[in-house]
Design a protein around this motif. Structure first.
Motif, PDB file in Angstrom:
ATOM      1  N   PRO A 114     -16.622 -17.576  -9.742  1.00  0.00           N
ATOM      2  CA  PRO A 114     -15.433 -17.871  -8.733  1.00  0.00           C
ATOM      3  C   PRO A 114     -14.792 -16.456  -8.016  1.00  0.00           C
ATOM      4  O   PRO A 114     -14.379 -16.560  -6.919  1.00  0.00           O
ATOM      5  CB  PRO A 114     -14.264 -18.508  -9.751  1.00  0.00           C
ATOM      6  N   LEU A 115     -15.128 -15.422  -8.823  1.00  0.00           N
ATOM      7  CA  LEU A 115     -14.940 -14.197  -8.266  1.00  0.00           C
ATOM      8  C   LEU A 115     -15.659 -13.759  -7.193  1.00  0.00           C
ATOM      9  O   LEU A 115     -15.097 -13.045  -5.838  1.00  0.00           O
ATOM     10  CB  LEU A 115     -14.559 -12.951  -9.049  1.00  0.00           C
ATOM     11  N   LYS A 116     -16.899 -14.115  -7.268  1.00  0.00           N
ATOM     12  CA  LYS A 116     -17.745 -14.071  -6.042  1.00  0.00           C
ATOM     13  C   LYS A 116     -17.346 -14.685  -4.862  1.00  0.00           C
ATOM     14  O   LYS A 116     -17.413 -14.386  -3.719  1.00  0.00           O
ATOM     15  CB  LYS A 116     -18.956 -14.355  -6.561  1.00  0.00           C
ATOM     16  N   VAL A 117     -17.117 -15.939  -5.217  1.00  0.00           N
ATOM     17  CA  VAL A 117     -16.478 -16.722  -3.896  1.00  0.00           C
ATOM     18  C   VAL A 117     -15.118 -15.975  -3.235  1.00  0.00           C
ATOM     19  O   VAL A 117     -15.061 -15.941  -1.960  1.00  0.00           O
ATOM     20  CB  VAL A 117     -15.955 -18.138  -4.383  1.00  0.00           C
ATOM     21  N   LEU A 118     -14.343 -15.722  -4.058  1.00  0.00           N
ATOM     22  CA  LEU A 118     -13.185 -14.853  -3.427  1.00  0.00           C
ATOM     23  C   LEU A 118     -13.609 -13.418  -2.749  1.00  0.00           C
ATOM     24  O   LEU A 118     -12.955 -13.227  -1.793  1.00  0.00           O
ATOM     25  CB  LEU A 118     -12.143 -14.562  -4.501  1.00  0.00           C
ATOM     26  N   GLU A 119     -14.478 -12.870  -3.298  1.00  0.00           N
ATOM     27  CA  GLU A 119     -14.980 -11.668  -2.946  1.00  0.00           C
ATOM     28  C   GLU A 119     -15.515 -11.691  -1.420  1.00  0.00           C
ATOM     29  O   GLU A 119     -15.229 -10.918  -0.429  1.00  0.00           O
ATOM     30  CB  GLU A 119     -15.903 -11.108  -3.464  1.00  0.00           C
ATOM     31  N   ASP A 120     -16.455 -12.829  -1.419  1.00  0.00           N
ATOM     32  CA  ASP A 120     -16.872 -12.990   0.057  1.00  0.00           C
ATOM     33  C   ASP A 120     -15.938 -13.380   0.843  1.00  0.00           C
ATOM     34  O   ASP A 120     -16.106 -12.801   2.202  1.00  0.00           O
ATOM     35  CB  ASP A 120     -17.997 -13.974  -0.274  1.00  0.00           C
ATOM     36  N   HIS A 121     -15.179 -14.204   0.702  1.00  0.00           N
ATOM     37  CA  HIS A 121     -13.906 -14.558   1.545  1.00  0.00           C
ATOM     38  C   HIS A 121     -13.029 -13.432   1.761  1.00  0.00           C
ATOM     39  O   HIS A 121     -12.678 -13.463   3.050  1.00  0.00           O
ATOM     40  CB  HIS A 121     -12.957 -15.731   0.716  1.00  0.00           C
ATOM     41  N   LEU A 122     -12.865 -12.602   1.115  1.00  0.00           N
ATOM     42  CA  LEU A 122     -11.987 -11.230   1.232  1.00  0.00           C
ATOM     43  C   LEU A 122     -12.668 -10.330   2.063  1.00  0.00           C
ATOM     44  O   LEU A 122     -12.144  -9.612   2.901  1.00  0.00           O
ATOM     45  CB  LEU A 122     -11.046 -10.953   0.174  1.00  0.00           C
ATOM     46  N   CYS A 123     -13.986 -10.281   1.924  1.00  0.00           N
ATOM     47  CA  CYS A 123     -14.650  -9.431   2.846  1.00  0.00           C
ATOM     48  C   CYS A 123     -14.481  -9.647   4.186  1.00  0.00           C
ATOM     49  O   CYS A 123     -14.847  -8.768   5.078  1.00  0.00           O
ATOM     50  CB  CYS A 123     -16.075  -9.339   2.310  1.00  0.00           C
ATOM     51  N   ALA A 124     -14.272 -11.027   4.688  1.00  0.00           N
ATOM     52  CA  ALA A 124     -14.139 -11.285   5.966  1.00  0.00           C
ATOM     53  C   ALA A 124     -12.781 -11.686   6.462  1.00  0.00           C
ATOM     54  O   ALA A 124     -12.490 -11.788   7.699  1.00  0.00           O
ATOM     55  CB  ALA A 124     -14.941 -12.686   6.114  1.00  0.00           C
ATOM     56  N   HIS A 125     -11.844 -11.641   5.271  1.00  0.00           N
ATOM     57  CA  HIS A 125     -10.366 -11.791   5.482  1.00  0.00           C
ATOM     58  C   HIS A 125      -9.626 -11.014   5.226  1.00  0.00           C
ATOM     59  O   HIS A 125      -9.719 -10.703   3.733  1.00  0.00           O
ATOM     60  CB  HIS A 125     -10.109 -13.288   5.552  1.00  0.00           C
ATOM     61  N   GLN A 126      -8.317 -10.529   5.762  1.00  0.00           N
ATOM     62  CA  GLN A 126      -7.287  -9.503   4.865  1.00  0.00           C
ATOM     63  C   GLN A 126      -6.539 -10.214   4.120  1.00  0.00           C
ATOM     64  O   GLN A 126      -6.174  -9.790   2.949  1.00  0.00           O
ATOM     65  CB  GLN A 126      -6.692  -9.000   6.094  1.00  0.00           C
TER      66      GLN A 126
END
Length: 219
Positions: free
Chosen positions: A148-160
């Motif tokens: 789940p943290l990888k999902v959030l990491e990928d999202h936050l790499c593209a969004h502030q």
């Protein structure tokens, strides 16, 4: 006036942080968790989650509880979502799509992250006091959090931020869940975007105000 039932050393912190973000006045009734007391039913016990007057308000015996006029609401994420939508302006959704996304990410944090994050919170003790059994349980919880943290990491790499271009209730809810695992350093090395985002959330004046209030309460 809004009334929040629950000590700040509980999930009531989520409501309190949001109220500080939105500049909302509220009254806090410091209901403490019964498990923190030696005898929650003793005549001199402080108001707690087993007190009859609180159970009349919340039959589940869980904090926080929010009262707003005739509305009595439990479940912390339901409360934060309600406050953000009704009073939070840009903390809440601007349209139905944003509301759906805020709910999606909040539910994701609650179901996919919070159980294992709580395991880390309750069991992680740095240094020699950490038993081998607890170390194994923490390692298993941390391993389950990777996906789940990888999902959030990928999202936050593209969004502030988690939803749209601003800090919202979705960030607040998710940050409060991740805080439970924050003390376990090895988990965060692989997720720099999540770590940086969480630091930014906790640098907000409203969070710092809530946290100071929390620290002033007895442990």
């Amino acid at each position: 006036m809004l009334t929040i039932h629950g000590v700040t050393r509980s999930r009531a912190s989520r409501l309190i942080w949001l109220c500080h973000e939105a500049g909302l006045d509220f009254r806090q009734v410091p209901v403490i968790q019964a498990y923190r007391l030696g005898d929650a039913e003793a005549p001199d016990a402080p108001l707690n989650t087993r007190s009859p007057e609180f159970l009349a308000l919340s039959p589940a015996g869980a904090i926080p509880v929010l009262q707003d006029g005739d509305l009595t609401l439990s479940e912390s994420f339901a409360c934060t979502q309600y406050l953000a939508r009704k009073y939070g302006k840009d903390l809440g959704p601007r349209n139905e799509a944003e509301e759906a996304l805020m709910l999606q990410w909040s539910f994701y944090a609650a179901t996919m992250i919070e159980p294992d994050a709580l395991t880390i919170l309750f069991l992680h003790k740095p240094g020699p006091n950490q038993s081998g059994e607890d170390q194994a349980l923490i390692a298993n919880a941390a391993e389950r959090l990777v996906r789940p943290l990888k999902v959030l990491e990928d999202h936050l790499c593209a969004h502030q931020f988690i939803v749209s271009d601003r800090f919202t209730v979705a960030d607040l809810n998710t940050a409060e869940v991740l805080r439970y695992a924050q003390g376990f350093g090895p988990l965060w090395e692989a997720f720099p975007a999540v770590k940086g985002w969480l630091t930014a959330c906790q640098d907000r004046p409203a969070f710092r105000k809530m946290w100071q209030e929390r620290l002033q309460e007895p442990e």
